[in-house]
Structures are given as structure tokens and as C-alpha cells.
Design a protein around this motif. Structure first.
Motif, PDB file in Angstrom:
ATOM      1  N   ALA A 144      -5.859 -10.624  -6.698  1.00 35.29           N
ATOM      2  CA  ALA A 144      -6.441  -9.378  -6.185  1.00 35.29           C
ATOM      3  C   ALA A 144      -6.556  -8.382  -7.329  1.00 35.29           C
ATOM      4  CB  ALA A 144      -5.580  -8.791  -5.064  1.00 35.29           C
TER       5      ALA A 144
ATOM      6  N   LEU B 166      -5.971  -4.857  -9.186  1.00 38.96           N
ATOM      7  CA  LEU B 166      -4.706  -4.130  -9.208  1.00 38.96           C
ATOM      8  C   LEU B 166      -4.587  -3.113  -8.078  1.00 38.96           C
ATOM      9  CD1 LEU B 166      -4.439  -3.686 -13.046  1.00 38.96           C
ATOM     10  CD2 LEU B 166      -2.647  -4.661 -11.618  1.00 38.96           C
TER      11      LEU B 166
ATOM     12  N   GLY C  59      -4.488  -4.809  -4.731  1.00 41.83           N
ATOM     13  CA  GLY C  59      -3.265  -5.601  -4.619  1.00 41.83           C
ATOM     14  C   GLY C  59      -2.036  -4.759  -4.355  1.00 41.83           C
ATOM     15  N   LYS C  60      -1.902  -3.679  -5.095  1.00 44.37           N
ATOM     16  CA  LYS C  60      -0.712  -2.841  -4.968  1.00 44.37           C
ATOM     17  C   LYS C  60      -0.707  -2.031  -3.673  1.00 44.37           C
ATOM     18  CE  LYS C  60       0.214  -2.225  -9.922  1.00 44.37           C
ATOM     19  NZ  LYS C  60       0.269  -1.235 -11.032  1.00 44.37           N
TER      20      LYS C  60
ATOM     21  N   ARG D  86      -1.237 -12.733  -7.821  1.00 50.45           N
ATOM     22  CA  ARG D  86      -1.593 -12.322  -9.179  1.00 50.45           C
ATOM     23  C   ARG D  86      -2.505 -11.117  -9.097  1.00 50.45           C
ATOM     24  NH1 ARG D  86      -4.119 -17.147 -12.461  1.00 50.45           N
ATOM     25  NH2 ARG D  86      -4.505 -15.358 -13.815  1.00 50.45           N
ATOM     26  N   LEU D  87      -2.155 -10.065  -9.830  1.00 50.82           N
ATOM     27  CA  LEU D  87      -2.949  -8.845  -9.826  1.00 50.82           C
ATOM     28  C   LEU D  87      -3.614  -8.663 -11.187  1.00 50.82           C
ATOM     29  CD1 LEU D  87      -0.554  -6.379  -7.965  1.00 50.82           C
ATOM     30  CD2 LEU D  87      -2.251  -7.949  -7.024  1.00 50.82           C
ATOM     31  N   SER D  88      -4.932  -8.479 -11.165  1.00 47.73           N
ATOM     32  CA  SER D  88      -5.670  -8.280 -12.408  1.00 47.73           C
ATOM     33  C   SER D  88      -7.030  -7.689 -12.091  1.00 47.73           C
ATOM     34  CB  SER D  88      -5.850  -9.610 -13.157  1.00 47.73           C
ATOM     35  OG  SER D  88      -6.674  -9.431 -14.304  1.00 47.73           O
ATOM     36  N   ASP D  89      -7.480  -6.769 -12.923  1.00 46.62           N
ATOM     37  CA  ASP D  89      -8.806  -6.201 -12.743  1.00 46.62           C
ATOM     38  C   ASP D  89      -9.877  -6.987 -13.494  1.00 46.62           C
ATOM     39  OD1 ASP D  89      -8.422  -4.119 -10.951  1.00 46.62           O
ATOM     40  OD2 ASP D  89      -7.709  -2.750 -12.483  1.00 46.62           O
TER      41      ASP D  89
END
Length: 304
Positions: free
Chosen positions: A98, A100, A103-104, A126-129
Motif C-alpha cells: 500500500a 504510505l 497504509g498508515k 509493505r508500505l511504499s510510495d
């Protein structure tokens, strides 16, 4: 399924000793039951029953075939039961990605509720832009804002998310309040830029009275982490373009204020992406259904 139906009919004829009784048991006509036995005999190249006007007896080959057919049907029944149980009580790991902010603020808080309902499913979040390749990075599902480039993936829309341009009151006091995209560009405003791999320029498409218009924006601050941009905006370093739900708390508290409201950005679609085969996976299916419902409820409650 015709061969399986033929096997089921054969087994019941063998066990009940009567074509008509087996037909009633299978809820078909006697003619259909007889045709199914005929198809099996043609396929096997042998007689399975000896028929007279008064009796029906299995042949030696029929007795042999019955034992194998019975085992096949029992195995199918066990497999179907296992699948049904997996659907009721899925288990295993799901690798989920997702952005960031989503996701958060949206996904991560819902994971404990999902786990409470499905305690045997482990979520690897896993969080990433940055843009991710689901296949190359062995991901089962990914939350996505916008329009995906990979057409081979299935898309489950969740919601249309309003977006806005905003900045801190300190930035507006120092640089002025741009009313629209033209003043944003001509005023040389500092735009906080989300960098994607391969991006050559930064363009914000805004809604104007004349229709959609692309505005080339610039600024000294850029990052591939959306939360970093939010932090810079709160510190007064520039203007960000964000989904409203990501900055709702800051707007409500007055830490950020909307800018260029005459030409707002367009809504963006929040969706779940997954390979076609994942829909057949019970744990993926229940996760997708749960998250679509839960995310919609959260966004509605939060004004997103």
C-alpha cells in the motif's frame, strides 16, 4: 462434470441394484440414468451390468470399476469439504502493499480487525510510495490510487477519493494565497513534489471552468515518500496535493488550509489490484471483501 455425474449414477445403481431407484436418488429420469451408464460403458469399452427384463447385475468388470469409482468420488468429496472449510476458515500468509499514507491511516488500523475475524491469516504489509511490480516482488495484492499501468491485473474499486491542494497557514501568510492553478504557477509557488521512478516532469491536472488543464509545477522539495511531503507542508515549506482523508486531521486542526480552491484536483480512485488467480484463493477473497467494506466505511465516516 458429465463424467463425474456418470460415476455418481453408476455407483448408486451398483449400490441400490436398480436403475429406477438410482435415478430417483440422483433426481433424474430413468432414461437419463440409463444413458449415463451407457456412456460409461462406451468409454470403458466393456459392460458394467448384465441386464434382463427382471434384473440388473454388475459384471465382474463392473465390480472392479465400482471400487475405483467409489474411491474417486470419496476423494472429490474430501477435496470439496477441504475447500469449503478453507473458505470458512482460511489460513496462510498474504503479502500486501500500500502507499504510505493509505497504509498508515487506512489499511494498517484495519488489519487487527481482519485478524480478529480470520486469525489464521497472516498479513505481511509493505508500505511504499514507489510503484511496485506485483509479480516481480511476489505480492498477492496491492492498494492503489489512480489508474494502474498493468492491464493483466484485476481491479476491485473501493472508493473515489476527493483530493485538494493545501499548505500551512505560515506558508500562506508568507507567500500569499493562490486562488487557482494559474496563480499557483505564475506566482512561483513552492510545490512539494512526489517523485516516481522515471518521472521527467511534474504536472498537476486541475479542474478549471474550461475543463481539465495540466499545470507544470516546480519546487525545491521532492521525495518518493508522501509522508515526508506532508511533514514539509506542515513546516511551511510549500504546497502539497493530497487525498483529503490523508490530511483530514491536519485540516480540522487548522495546521493545513486548502489553497487554489477555484481549480481543485480531480478525485482519484482507490482500488485493490491482484492477479486473476488470487480470486480463487479463499484467504485473498475474504481479505478483499473485508477491506473493500471496511475502507468504504472508514472513508465515509472520515469524510474521505
Amino acid at each position: 462434470m458429465s463424467y463425474i455425474n456418470n460415476l455418481k449414477t453408476f455407483v448408486r445403481v451398483y449400490e441400490l441394484g436398480s436403475m429406477s431407484a438410482a435415478a430417483r436418488d440422483q433426481r433424474v429420469s430413468a432414461a437419463v440414468a440409463s444413458a449415463r451408464i451407457g456412456e460409461l460403458e462406451k468409454h470403458l469399452g466393456t459392460r458394467l451390468f448384465s441386464r434382463t427384463t427382471r434384473s440388473l447385475q454388475p459384471t465382474e468388470q463392473g465390480g472392479i470399476f465400482y471400487k475405483g469409482a467409489r474411491r474417486i468420488l470419496e476423494a472429490i468429496e474430501e477435496a470439496e469439504t477441504a475447500i469449503a472449510d478453507a473458505a470458512r476458515n482460511p489460513r496462510g500468509s498474504l503479502h500486501v502493499a500500500a502507499p504510505l499514507g493509505i497504509g498508515k491511516r487506512l489499511v494498517a488500523p484495519l488489519i487487527p480487525d481482519f485478524r480478529a475475524r480470520y486469525p489464521n491469516v497472516d498479513i505481511r504489509l509493505r508500505l511504499s510510495d514507489r510503484r511496485l511490480d506485483l509479480t516481480a516482488e511476489a505480492l498477492d495484492l496491492a492498494f492503489f490510487l489512480g489508474t494502474p499501468e498493468e492491464s493483466s491485473l484485476r481491479i476491485r474499486p473501493i472508493a473515489e477519493c476527493p483530493r485538494l491542494l493545501c499548505a500551512s497557514p505560515a506558508y500562506v501568510a508568507r507567500r500569499g494565497m493562490p486562488r487557482n492553478g494559474r496563480e499557483l504557477v505564475e506566482g512561483g509557488h513552492d510545490c512539494l513534489l512526489l517523485r516516481f521512478p522515471g518521472a521527467q516532469e511534474f504536472v498537476w491536472t486541475l479542474s478549471t471552468p474550461e475543463g481539465p488543464r495540466r499545470f507544470e509545477v516546480g519546487g525545491a522539495y521532492e521525495s518518493d515518500d508522501g509522508d515526508v511531503l506532508t511533514g514539509w507542508a506542515l513546516a511551511g515549506h510549500g504546497i502539497i496535493l493530497k487525498p483529503r482523508f490523508e490530511v483530514a486531521a491536519h485540516l480540522e486542526a487548522g495546521r493545513l488550509v486548502p489553497v487554489a480552491t477555484e481549480t481543485p484536483p480531480f478525485d482519484v480512485t482507490l482500488a485493490l489490484l491482484y492477479p486473476h488467480k488470487r480470486l480463487q484463493d479463499p484467504k485473498a477473497r475474504v481479505f478483499i471483501d473485508f477491506m473493500v467494506r471496511a475502507c468504504r466505511a472508514e472513508l465515509a465516516a472520515g469524510g474521505g
